[in-house]
Design an enzyme around this catalytic site. Structure first.
Site, PDB file in Angstrom:
ATOM      1  N   ASP A  55     -12.797  -2.287  -8.773  1.00 46.47           N
ATOM      2  CA  ASP A  55     -12.007  -1.584  -7.765  1.00 46.47           C
ATOM      3  C   ASP A  55     -12.952  -1.201  -6.632  1.00 46.47           C
ATOM      4  O   ASP A  55     -13.824  -0.353  -6.793  1.00 46.47           O
ATOM      5  CB  ASP A  55     -11.367  -0.348  -8.397  1.00 46.47           C
ATOM      6  CG  ASP A  55     -10.430   0.380  -7.435  1.00 46.47           C
ATOM      7  OD1 ASP A  55     -10.594   0.240  -6.215  1.00 46.47           O
ATOM      8  OD2 ASP A  55      -9.536   1.100  -7.918  1.00 46.47           O
ATOM      9  N   LYS A  95      -5.536   2.880   1.353  1.00 43.84           N
ATOM     10  CA  LYS A  95      -6.671   3.707   1.730  1.00 43.84           C
ATOM     11  C   LYS A  95      -7.407   3.116   2.944  1.00 43.84           C
ATOM     12  O   LYS A  95      -6.837   3.012   4.012  1.00 43.84           O
ATOM     13  CB  LYS A  95      -7.590   3.873   0.527  1.00 43.84           C
ATOM     14  CG  LYS A  95      -6.875   4.264  -0.786  1.00 43.84           C
ATOM     15  CD  LYS A  95      -6.025   5.514  -0.674  1.00 43.84           C
ATOM     16  CE  LYS A  95      -5.568   6.048  -2.025  1.00 43.84           C
ATOM     17  NZ  LYS A  95      -4.723   5.127  -2.806  1.00 43.84           N
ATOM     18  N   ARG A 106       9.984 -12.642  -1.979  1.00 39.63           N
ATOM     19  CA  ARG A 106       9.264 -12.278  -3.204  1.00 39.63           C
ATOM     20  C   ARG A 106       8.242 -13.350  -3.561  1.00 39.63           C
ATOM     21  O   ARG A 106       7.181 -13.062  -4.114  1.00 39.63           O
ATOM     22  CB  ARG A 106      10.244 -12.074  -4.363  1.00 39.63           C
ATOM     23  CG  ARG A 106       9.544 -11.809  -5.699  1.00 39.63           C
ATOM     24  CD  ARG A 106      10.501 -11.299  -6.756  1.00 39.63           C
ATOM     25  NE  ARG A 106      11.576 -12.242  -7.034  1.00 39.63           N
ATOM     26  CZ  ARG A 106      11.487 -13.271  -7.887  1.00 39.63           C
ATOM     27  NH1 ARG A 106      10.342 -13.513  -8.518  1.00 39.63           N
ATOM     28  NH2 ARG A 106      12.509 -14.058  -8.105  1.00 39.63           N
TER      29      ARG A 106
END
Length: 376
Positions: free
Chosen positions: A167, A192, A42
């Site tokens: 973005d 994507k 983590r």
């Protein structure tokens, strides 16, 4: 063979949640010398760090964070600058998931949000409030492919002391690098184009300064946003062909857009590569002649017509994501932009007839033949 004699060309998958230490001195070294070794995945893992470094290099940043999804990347970007009592500006043309986060969750944290119409992005005088910390926008908007003048909007944001968060998922750094135009943070849904094969869910945020990069790292660790080793490894593998894929996506999308623009069943086409697109000249200069593989087009506002198109098409299956090597179609009203209000959708022109295509890298003549059949 000893481990020190193994020199893999490709980074192995470190599928481990924890790393071993010899003694207390080794643990102390971890805290005294950040980056010298790993403790817990983590906090950091060789695979997630490799992905972060790869995205950071592409975007020309000062450091990056790999996250478990694009939504986690948006959240990390917002938390870098915001706390309770702050205000966020967001371009009205925005991904529906971003709007859902802003509308449904930020208010619970005491952060308010307001939306700026596309035409007003370069004059924020009437939108900036005393507590405004950032403006969130997309390089190319989803789903209407409006292109933002990044340098102009960065100058306007900084004139008001507001950070610019971009973005860059649709454009990718192959086409545009927002940090070079003045953005403060850049984020991606790695799911994507960066990963590119529809087999990963991941995100990334790139910072323009070392201070913001350190803050991102802290947010990723404390909130548990860190990406898993396997997803990180797959994303890095996908990024090795990013330049080639984006060029192929863009070439095919240009052919598809021109075909659709000339088709009598199509009412409008939204693609920056078309000379008829309102921001075509801007997109040409800002994007180095590439325009992405994403486009939208408008059919009559009749669900039966849209359904017939989807049912007849074989090469553009209805799959509400984007940017894989295989083509697909999506329906913003029914999927990605459901979280917007009816008024917001109406203002943006998101109606039942609007269809979004993610154009893949298949032989373009096959895609055109399929569209001709589906629209006939």
């Amino acid at each position: 063979m000893t481990p020190t004699a193994i020199h893999p060309k490709i980074t192995p998958i470190y599928q481990t949640s924890v790393f071993k230490f010899d003694d207390l001195d080794a643990v102390q070294q971890y805290f005294d010398e950040p980056g010298s070794r790993y403790l817990y995945s983590r906090n950091g893992n060789p695979n997630s760090d490799e992905l972060a470094a790869a995205v950071n290099q592409w975007e020309g940043g000062a450091g990056a964070l790999a996250t478990g999804s694009g939504m986690a990347a948006i959240f990390a970007a917002l938390m870098t600058y915001c706390q309770a009592g702050d205000h966020v500006l967001c371009a009205a043309d925005i991904y529906g998931g971003s709007a859902a986060l802003l509308n449904l969750e930020l208010s619970r944290l005491g952060i308010s949000v307001s939306y700026v119409p596309f035409e007003e992005l370069y004059d924020l005088n009437s939108h900036v409030q005393p507590g405004t910390k950032l403006l969130l926008c997309e390089t190319m908007s989803n789903p209407l492919l409006r292109v933002v003048n990044l340098r102009a909007i960065a100058e306007e944001c900084h004139r008001h002391g507001v950070k610019l968060v971009v973005d860059n998922t649709f454009a990718t750094p192959v086409i545009t690098k927002p940090l070079a135009h003045g953005a403060n943070l850049v984020l991606h849904s790695v799911t994507k184009y960066l990963a590119g094969h529809s087999d990963v869910t991941a995100g990334a945020v790139v910072a323009g300064t070392p201070e913001d990069a350190a803050r991102l790292r802290q947010i990723g660790t404390v909130f548990g946003l860190t990406l898993s080793p396997m997803e990180s490894w797959l994303s890095v593998r996908g990024m090795k062909t990013l330049r080639l894929r984006v060029a192929a996506h863009s070439y095919n999308a240009q052919q598809v857009a021109e075909f659709l623009e000339a088709h009598p069943a199509v009412e409008a086409v939204y693609y920056p590569g078309l000379p008829t697109h309102p921001q075509h000249v801007l997109a040409t200069g800002q994007g180095h002649g590439l325009f992405s593989g994403m486009l939208s087009f408008r059919l009559p506002d009749d669900a039966a017509v849209v359904n017939r198109f989807m049912q007849r098409s074989q090469r553009f299956p209805f799959a509400p994501s984007l940017a894989g090597v295989d083509s697909s179609c999506s329906h913003p009203l029914y999927t990605s932009h459901r979280a917007l209000t009816d008024e917001q959708r109406a203002d943006l022109g998101i109606t039942v007839g609007l269809v979004r295509l993610s154009v893949g890298i298949e032989p373009v003549e096959e895609l055109l033949a399929d569209l001709a059949h589906a629209l006939s």
